[in-house]
Write a protein that holds these residues in place. Structure first.
Motif: not given
Length: 133
Positions: A40-67
């Motif tokens: 949001a600070r960068r002027g890229e409004p993305v909904g929180l639900a979309t952020v959660y879904r995206t993070l879950a997909a990135l974690a499943e693909a092994g692109e991000v660590d989740m703890m």
């Protein structure tokens, strides 16, 4: 013991690219809310639900660590791409990736002892870093 990860490449949507870029700029682990706020600070409004879904997909693909934090909140950061564990400062959140060959041997032995196969695991060690001590 490598962890199971999805093999299908992720489609590079605008939201996925924005979340991925925000993670790349973060100094350590970030919550979904922190990532949404950074976008949001960068002027890229993305909904929180979309952020959660995206993070879950990135974690499943092994692109991000989740703890999980001590209070159970999921936090994320860019991944080195190899199987590793984390040493995390509970005061400042700084995280260090560490390898644990002894942990890998132990996990394999326990799995074999109990007749399990295709076992994955995560390990986070939490303490206070030298700067915060």
């Amino acid at each position: 013991m490598p962890e199971s990860r999805s093999e299908a490449p992720l489609r590079p949507t605008r939201q996925r690219l924005a979340v991925s870029a925000a993670l790349g700029e973060a100094a350590g682990f970030s919550s979904a809310q922190e990532i949404r706020d950074a976008l949001a600070r960068r002027g890229e409004p993305v909904g929180l639900a979309t952020v959660y879904r995206t993070l879950a997909a990135l974690a499943e693909a092994g692109e991000v660590d989740m703890m999980r934090t001590e209070d159970g909140e999921a936090i994320y950061r860019r991944c080195s791409g190899t199987h590793h564990h984390h040493l995390v400062c509970r005061a400042c959140g700084r995280a260090v990736e560490v390898e644990g060959p002894a942990v890998e041997r132990w996990a394999g032995a326990v799995a074999t002892e109990h007749g399990f196969t295709d076992v994955s695991h995560t390990l986070e060690l939490v303490g206070v870093c030298g700067d915060c001590a």
